[in-house]
Write a protein that holds these residues in place. Structure first.
Motif, PDB file in Angstrom:
ATOM      1  N   LEU A 389      -2.775   7.943  -5.415  1.00 19.75           N
ATOM      2  CA  LEU A 389      -2.638   6.540  -4.323  1.00 19.75           C
ATOM      3  C   LEU A 389      -1.594   6.591  -3.617  1.00 19.75           C
ATOM      4  N   GLN A 390      -0.745   7.618  -3.792  1.00 21.14           N
ATOM      5  CA  GLN A 390       0.203   7.540  -2.288  1.00 21.14           C
ATOM      6  C   GLN A 390       0.113   7.845  -1.470  1.00 21.14           C
ATOM      7  N   PHE A 391      -1.179   8.668  -1.215  1.00 26.14           N
ATOM      8  CA  PHE A 391      -1.947   8.986   0.100  1.00 26.14           C
ATOM      9  C   PHE A 391      -2.652   7.248   0.576  1.00 26.14           C
ATOM     10  N   HIS A 392      -3.048   7.060  -0.248  1.00 23.02           N
ATOM     11  CA  HIS A 392      -3.456   5.679   0.241  1.00 23.02           C
ATOM     12  C   HIS A 392      -3.183   4.889   0.557  1.00 23.02           C
ATOM     13  N   PHE A 393      -1.641   4.790  -0.252  1.00 22.66           N
ATOM     14  CA  PHE A 393      -0.831   3.371   0.103  1.00 22.66           C
ATOM     15  C   PHE A 393      -0.402   4.647   1.806  1.00 22.66           C
ATOM     16  N   LEU A 394       0.039   5.321   1.926  1.00 18.32           N
ATOM     17  CA  LEU A 394       0.482   5.988   3.205  1.00 18.32           C
ATOM     18  C   LEU A 394      -0.282   5.883   4.824  1.00 18.32           C
ATOM     19  N   ASP A 395      -1.419   5.880   3.691  1.00 15.40           N
ATOM     20  CA  ASP A 395      -2.352   6.265   4.666  1.00 15.40           C
ATOM     21  C   ASP A 395      -3.227   4.409   5.427  1.00 15.40           C
ATOM     22  N   ILE A 396      -2.417   3.521   4.174  1.00 19.11           N
ATOM     23  CA  ILE A 396      -2.651   2.543   4.542  1.00 19.11           C
ATOM     24  C   ILE A 396      -1.282   1.010   5.541  1.00 19.11           C
ATOM     25  N   VAL A 397      -0.127   2.053   5.462  1.00 21.47           N
ATOM     26  CA  VAL A 397       1.757   1.685   6.176  1.00 21.47           C
ATOM     27  C   VAL A 397       1.328   2.209   7.455  1.00 21.47           C
ATOM     28  N   ALA A 398       0.859   3.902   7.367  1.00 23.12           N
ATOM     29  CA  ALA A 398       0.701   4.448   8.826  1.00 23.12           C
ATOM     30  C   ALA A 398      -0.087   3.566   9.503  1.00 23.12           C
ATOM     31  N   ASN A 399      -1.356   2.999   9.296  1.00 20.04           N
ATOM     32  CA  ASN A 399      -2.288   2.288  10.727  1.00 20.04           C
ATOM     33  C   ASN A 399      -1.041   0.604  10.477  1.00 20.04           C
TER      34      ASN A 399
END
Length: 417
Positions: A389-399
Motif C-alpha cells: 500500500l505504501q508503494f502504491h501511494f508512493l507511485d501515485i505521488v511520484a507520478n
C-alpha cells in the motif's frame, strides 16, 4: 514416519523477515543505499541467527540516525553573486518566501547565518560572508565562520573566480573537505550575448567560454576543476541537476538520503531518485515493524494502521512537493489557481471515501486491487502486505510530481513565447 511438523508462526515470521530484507537488498542499487554496508551486515547476522530483538535494535537505530542526522552545507561568495538566491533554491523556497535569505540590495552577509530547510529541519544551509574583503581575509576566516562544522562548501561567483576564491579553495582542500565552484546568472550572460551579437551568437559556444573564463585564476595555478553553471531563476536549466547529483555522490549514505529528500523535484530523474530512497525507508520500516508483529496481519485495518498509512501519504506528498502548501506556492508562481493543479493529479483525493465507507475499507479495496494485479501474491496473509500500500501511494505521488513538472514547464513555455 509421521508428517513433518508445520512451521510455527514464529518460524514463518523469521523466514518472512529474512526474505523481505533480502528483497530490499536485491532491489536497491549499491550507490543509492541509505544505510552503510556495516549496518547491512549487522542486520543480516541478527536475522540469520533468529535474533529478532537484535535486528530490531539495529534497524531502529539506523532509521533514527537517518531521520536525525544533521546535514550542513556552506554557501559563500561575494555580495551580488546570487549566493542568497542559491541558499533559497536549495531550501526549495522563492526569494520572497517566508524566512528567505535576503537578496538584492539587502544581500550583504557580514556573519554566517543558518537557514533551516522548511520541511527537513535537520538540513541547514549556511549563508557565509564573502571572502577577500578587508573584514574577511584568509587568515582567521576559516576559524571565524567555523568551517569544520560543514559537510561541504559551495563557492559562488557571478563573473569569474578570483585569487581569493583560489586561496579559499586551497584552505578547504587542506581541511580534506569537498568544495564546488558555482557560476551563477548564466541566463543573463546568454541574453546579453544574444542581444549584442545576434548574428554570431551560439549558445553552447558562449557557455563554454563562460566556463573557461570563470576558472582562469585556477588554470594559472595548474588546478583543473569543474565549474557548475546555473540560473537561480530556473533550477531546471543548465548544470543545477548535475551539481545536485555530484553533491549526492560525495555525501555518505545517511546524509545522501537526507539531502535527496530535501531537494526540489526539478527533473524526472530527481523524482525517481527520491522514490528509490523512500522505497528503502519503506522496506526497512516494514522489517522493523514486522519483528514486533506477534500475530498474522488481521483482515481489517486497526485505527493505528490507518493513521500510519495516512501519515505516510502525507509524508510522500511533502517530499515531492505536491502537498497543499506546495501546490499553493506553485499555483502562485504559475499565476493560476490551486484547483486547476489539483484537477490533474490524484494524491489529494486518494483517501477520499464514498458514502458510509471508512478509510480502512478503502484501504482494503486498494489491497484487493493490488492483489489481483500481483497474481494473488498479496493474499498470503503476510504482515508485509502493508508495504505494498505504501508503494502504491508512493507511485501515485511520484507520478503526480511528474505531471506537475510537465505542467509547469508547459505553462512557462507559453509565457516565454
Amino acid at each position: 514416519m509421521g508428517a513433518a511438523p508445520s512451521a510455527t508462526y514464529s518460524e514463518r515470521q523469521n523466514q518472512d523477515l529474512d526474505s523481505s530484507f533480502k528483497a530490499y537488498l536485491k532491489n536497491c542499487k549499491t550507490e543509492s543505499k541509505i544505510i552503510s554496508q556495516e549496518t547491512i551486515r549487522s542486520i543480516q547476522s541478527h536475522l540469520a541467527k533468529g535474533d529478532l530483538p537484535g535486528a530490531h535494535s539495529v534497524i531502529s537505530d539506523a532509521l533514527k540516525n537517518i531521520d536525525d542526522i544533521p546535514l550542513n552545507i556552506a554557501v559563500t561568495g561575494d555580495s551580488g553573486s546570487g549566493k542568497s538566491s542559491l541558499v533559497n533554491t536549495l531550501r526549495g523556497i522563492g526569494d520572497e518566501g517566508e524566512d528567505a535569505a535576503p537578496v538584492g540590495a539587502k544581500d550583504t552577509t557580514m556573519e554566517r547565518k543558518p537557514y533551516k530547510h522548511p520541511k527537513f529541519p535537520s538540513v541547514t544551509i549556511w549563508d557565509l560572508p564573502g571572502f577577500g574583503t578587508p573584514n574577511f581575509q584568509l587568515k582567521g576566516y576559516l576559524d571565524k565562520v567555523k568551517f569544520g562544522e560543514y559537510d561541504l562548501f559551495i563557492i559562488v561567483s557571478a563573473s569569474f573566480f578570483t585569487k581569493y576564491d583560489l586561496e579559499l579553495a586551497k584552505g578547504i582542500r587542506a581541511m580534506k573537505k569537498n568544495f564546488y565552484l558555482v557560476r551563477t546568472k548564466v541566463d543573463f550572460d546568454l541574453q546579453n550575448e544574444q542581444q549584442f551579437k545576434p548574428t554570431t551568437y551560439e549558445r553552447e559556444k558562449v557557455l563554454e567560454e563562460i566556463r573557461n573564463n570563470s576558472l582562469k585564476e585556477f588554470y594559472k595555478n595548474d588546478i583543473e576543476l569543474q565549474t557548475f553553471l546555473i540560473s537561480n531563476k530556473d533550477s531546471s536549466e543548465f548544470d543545477f541537476s548535475i551539481l545536485m547529483d555530484t553533491l549526492l555522490k560525495d555525501l555518505p549514505n545517511q546524509k545522501r538520503n537526507k539531502f535527496m529528500l530535501s531537494l526540489p523535484s526539478i527533473t524526472e530523474a530527481a523524482i525517481e531518485k527520491k522514490k528509490e530512497s523512500l522505497k528503502q525507508n519503506i522496506w526497512l520500516g516494514a522489517v522493523k515493524d514486522g519483528i514486533l508483529a506477534t500475530l498474522p496481519m488481521a483482515s481489517v485495518f486497526k485505527d493505528n494502521d490507518v493513521e500510519k498509512l495516512q501519515a505516510s501519504l502525507h509524508q510522500y506528498r511533502v517530499c515531492f512537493g505536491v502537498d497543499d502548501e506546495s501546490l499553493q506556492i506553485l499555483a502562485k508562481d504559475l499565476r493560476g489557481h490551486v484547483e486547476e493543479l489539483k484537477a490533474i493529479i490524484k494524491s489529494p483525493y486518494l483517501l477520499d471515501t464514498e458514502q458510509d465507507e471508512t478509510i480502512g475499507e478503502k484501504l482494503l479495496k486498494f489491497l484487493d486491487g493490488l492483489s489481483s494485479a500481483d497474481g494473488g501474491l498479496l493474499a498470503t496473509g503476510l504482515y508485509f502486505r502493508q508495504i505494498y500500500l505504501q508503494f502504491h501511494f508512493l507511485d501515485i505521488v511520484a507520478n503526480d510530481a511528474k505531471v506537475l513538472l510537465k505542467e509547469a514547464y508547459s505553462r512557462k513555455q507559453l509565457t516565454y513565447h
